[in-house]
Design an enzyme around this catalytic site. Structure first.
Site, PDB file in Angstrom:
ATOM      1  N   CYS A   1      -1.755   2.814 -47.027  1.00 40.36           N
ATOM      2  CA  CYS A   1      -1.182   1.812 -47.939  1.00 40.36           C
ATOM      3  C   CYS A   1      -1.175   2.281 -49.394  1.00 40.36           C
ATOM      4  CB  CYS A   1      -1.928   0.495 -47.831  1.00 40.36           C
ATOM      5  SG  CYS A   1      -1.840  -0.215 -46.189  1.00 40.36           S
TER       6      CYS A   1
ATOM      7  N   HIS B   1      -0.169  -3.808 -54.256  1.00 38.73           N
ATOM      8  CA  HIS B   1       0.038  -3.663 -52.811  1.00 38.73           C
ATOM      9  C   HIS B   1      -0.019  -5.053 -52.199  1.00 38.73           C
ATOM     10  CE1 HIS B   1      -0.231  -2.503 -48.720  1.00 38.73           C
ATOM     11  NE2 HIS B   1      -1.527  -2.718 -48.596  1.00 38.73           N
TER      12      HIS B   1
ATOM     13  N   ASN C   1       2.720  -7.027 -45.048  1.00 38.13           N
ATOM     14  CA  ASN C   1       2.151  -5.771 -45.541  1.00 38.13           C
ATOM     15  C   ASN C   1       2.984  -4.606 -44.983  1.00 38.13           C
ATOM     16  OD1 ASN C   1       0.624  -3.492 -46.052  1.00 38.13           O
ATOM     17  ND2 ASN C   1      -1.321  -4.400 -45.438  1.00 38.13           N
TER      18      ASN C   1
HETATM   19  O1  UT7 Z   1      -3.290  -2.885 -46.326  1.00 39.20           O
HETATM   20  C1  UT7 Z   1      -4.567  -2.441 -46.043  1.00 39.20           C
HETATM   21  C2  UT7 Z   1      -5.562  -3.344 -46.584  1.00 39.20           C
HETATM   22  N1  UT7 Z   1      -5.670  -4.516 -45.771  1.00 39.20           N
HETATM   23  C3  UT7 Z   1      -6.176  -5.606 -46.281  1.00 39.20           C
HETATM   24  O2  UT7 Z   1      -6.473  -5.627 -47.445  1.00 39.20           O
HETATM   25  C4  UT7 Z   1      -6.421  -6.779 -45.376  1.00 39.20           C
HETATM   26  C5  UT7 Z   1      -7.738  -7.406 -45.775  1.00 39.20           C
HETATM   27  N2  UT7 Z   1      -8.145  -8.505 -44.905  1.00 39.20           N
HETATM   28  C6  UT7 Z   1      -7.478  -9.693 -44.871  1.00 39.20           C
HETATM   29  O3  UT7 Z   1      -6.449  -9.845 -45.483  1.00 39.20           O
HETATM   30  C7  UT7 Z   1      -8.114 -10.822 -44.101  1.00 39.20           C
HETATM   31  O4  UT7 Z   1      -9.432 -10.498 -43.781  1.00 39.20           O
HETATM   32  C8  UT7 Z   1      -7.355 -11.210 -42.802  1.00 39.20           C
HETATM   33  C9  UT7 Z   1      -6.034 -11.869 -43.145  1.00 39.20           C
HETATM   34  C10 UT7 Z   1      -7.102  -9.961 -41.973  1.00 39.20           C
HETATM   35  C11 UT7 Z   1      -8.163 -12.184 -41.957  1.00 39.20           C
HETATM   36  O5  UT7 Z   1      -8.483 -13.340 -42.751  1.00 39.20           O
HETATM   37  P1  UT7 Z   1      -9.973 -13.901 -42.799  1.00 39.20           P
HETATM   38  O6  UT7 Z   1      -9.951 -15.134 -43.592  1.00 39.20           O
HETATM   39  O7  UT7 Z   1     -10.840 -12.769 -43.265  1.00 39.20           O
HETATM   40  O8  UT7 Z   1     -10.240 -14.275 -41.292  1.00 39.20           O
HETATM   41  P2  UT7 Z   1     -11.364 -13.717 -40.305  1.00 39.20           P
HETATM   42  O9  UT7 Z   1     -11.057 -12.316 -39.902  1.00 39.20           O
HETATM   43  O10 UT7 Z   1     -12.699 -13.994 -40.913  1.00 39.20           O
HETATM   44  O11 UT7 Z   1     -11.141 -14.651 -39.065  1.00 39.20           O
HETATM   45  C12 UT7 Z   1     -11.376 -16.059 -39.136  1.00 39.20           C
HETATM   46  C13 UT7 Z   1     -11.034 -16.684 -37.805  1.00 39.20           C
HETATM   47  C14 UT7 Z   1     -11.651 -15.957 -36.623  1.00 39.20           C
HETATM   48  O12 UT7 Z   1     -12.034 -16.918 -35.674  1.00 39.20           O
HETATM   49  P3  UT7 Z   1     -13.583 -17.335 -35.543  1.00 39.20           P
HETATM   50  O13 UT7 Z   1     -14.325 -16.066 -35.228  1.00 39.20           O
HETATM   51  O14 UT7 Z   1     -13.959 -17.894 -36.896  1.00 39.20           O
HETATM   52  O15 UT7 Z   1     -13.553 -18.343 -34.450  1.00 39.20           O
HETATM   53  C15 UT7 Z   1     -10.499 -15.152 -36.078  1.00 39.20           C
HETATM   54  O16 UT7 Z   1     -10.622 -14.900 -34.699  1.00 39.20           O
HETATM   55  O17 UT7 Z   1      -9.623 -16.647 -37.623  1.00 39.20           O
HETATM   56  C16 UT7 Z   1      -9.336 -16.079 -36.350  1.00 39.20           C
HETATM   57  N3  UT7 Z   1      -8.063 -15.387 -36.420  1.00 39.20           N
HETATM   58  C17 UT7 Z   1      -6.880 -15.983 -36.222  1.00 39.20           C
HETATM   59  N4  UT7 Z   1      -6.559 -17.256 -35.904  1.00 39.20           N
HETATM   60  C18 UT7 Z   1      -5.254 -17.546 -35.774  1.00 39.20           C
HETATM   61  C19 UT7 Z   1      -7.856 -14.080 -36.738  1.00 39.20           C
HETATM   62  N5  UT7 Z   1      -6.527 -13.822 -36.722  1.00 39.20           N
HETATM   63  C20 UT7 Z   1      -5.909 -14.993 -36.409  1.00 39.20           C
HETATM   64  C21 UT7 Z   1      -4.569 -15.353 -36.250  1.00 39.20           C
HETATM   65  N6  UT7 Z   1      -4.266 -16.630 -35.936  1.00 39.20           N
HETATM   66  N7  UT7 Z   1      -3.550 -14.477 -36.422  1.00 39.20           N
END
Ligand code: UT7
Length: 324
Positions: A114, A251, A281
């Protein structure tokens, strides 16, 4: 007198197919509400089967050349930042070079995931300033859809395909911050963080490209800290404060990262270019896509001071100050 790498123009290209969050609910257990709330993404463009990274790169490159008012024969160097090349070799850049009808100069790819476009700004600027090239076509192009696991809801909803490009040319400046062109670039990496964002394959290991894996929450924790410190380092080197910057071109990984970084550095959110809702992204393409969107709609104008930033797999990250 200082040689500066001045941007002559930009261009971008997005494949025609638009995939909505609702479309993705047919593939994985997700919802429009979750994706919008956690990321800000509403749609992303996905390349049709048979449409390659080089096709997107070529279109973006052609548009950048047209907007710069030059032709391919004026270009000394084509650099493509990509992590999703058509083939293991040769590079996407050499395919673009041939596609543009260029019969001279040099072309090569950069792999910094990225952060590839920000790395590319540094490489292009260095080559211009050391006299290796005078006019560089720098492209960020990706078909991230090809390395996604479409059964993994934690990653497949985040990425999209596309390409963006700029033309940089060596021009003499005064040597201060009022010059147009690249004023400063800061690059970083930390290979110890490999396991937070990677593909589970590669030529030398599995003989396949592999699929993307990300520990999203952990990546998020690093993002705001690393991006902010790169931006601060670049501004400090150039003697610039956040208030001097006209446009922040980040980004596009997550709207919450954009908001968090702006808050940490005291940046007016109205000065942050965001295309995440429409593009998702697009890895190395995301910064030039956002840049070209804001040039095209008249927000970014000649003489405006831009601060670019990115962070991605590796980890790699960096920031670049560019007076448009
Ligand atoms: O380009 C390279 C750099 N990349 C980045 O900078 C990405 C950085 N990370 C992020 O943007 C975020 O961490 C994400 C968007 C990937 C995830 O958001 P989050 O608020 O950190 O969510 P999480 O991973 O903590 O997940 C929260 C919950 C989980 O469920 P439980 O364990 O709390 O029951 C996940 O399983 O959301 C669930 N979950 C989803 N639910 C519905 C994860 N993906 C999804 C989804 N739809 N697509």
């Amino acid at each position: 007198m200082t040689l500066r790498s001045v941007a002559l123009g930009s261009g971008s290209y997005l494949p025609g197919k638009v995939v909505t969050n609702d479309d993705l609910t047919k593939l994985v257990d997700t919802s429009d509400e979750w994706i919008v709330e956690r990321t800000g993404i509403r749609t992303r463009h996905i390349a049709d089967e048979g449409v390659l990274t080089s096709d997107l790169a070529m279109e973006a490159g052609k548009r950048a050349l047209a907007n710069a008012g030059i032709t391919a024969s004026d270009v000394d160097m084509v650099i493509v930042a990509t992590t999703t090349p058509d083939e293991t070799f040769p590079s996407v850049a050499t395919k673009v070079q041939a596609g543009l009808g260029m019969t001279r100069g040099a072309a090569f790819d950069i792999q910094a995931v990225c952060s590839g476009f920000v790395y590319g700004v540094s490489v292009a600027d260095s080559l211009i300033r050391c006299g290796q090239a005078n006019t560089v076509l720098l492209i960020g192009a990706e078909t991230m859809s090809r390395v996604l696991d479409w059964k993994d809801r934690t990653t497949c909803v985040l990425f999209g395909d596309g390409a963006g490009a700029i033309v940089l040319r060596g021009e003499t400046g005064k040597g201060d911050n009022s010059d147009r062109g690249v004023l400063d670039v800061k690059l970083y990496s930390d290979g110890r963080l490999h396991d937070l964002l990677y593909t589970d394959g590669g030529v030398s290991s599995t003989r396949t490209a592999g699929l993307l894996h990300m520990e999203g929450r952990e990546v998020f924790k690093h993002a705001i800290v690393k991006i902010s410190s790169a931006m601060e380092a670049s501004m400090s080197s150039a003697g610039i404060s956040p208030g001097d910057v006209d446009w922040f071109v980040p980004h596009q990984a997550n709207q919450r990262i954009l908001d968090g970084t702006a808050k940490k550095l005291g940046i007016d959110p109205a000065k942050v270019i965001s295309t995440i809702a429409r593009h998702g992204n697009t890895s190395a393409a995301s910064v030039p896509l956002a840049l070209d969107a804001a040039v095209s709609d008249g927000r970014i104008n000649k003489g405006d001071l831009l601060l670019l930033e990115a962070m991605g797999g590796g980890f790699t990250w960096g920031a670049a100050l560019l007076r448009w």
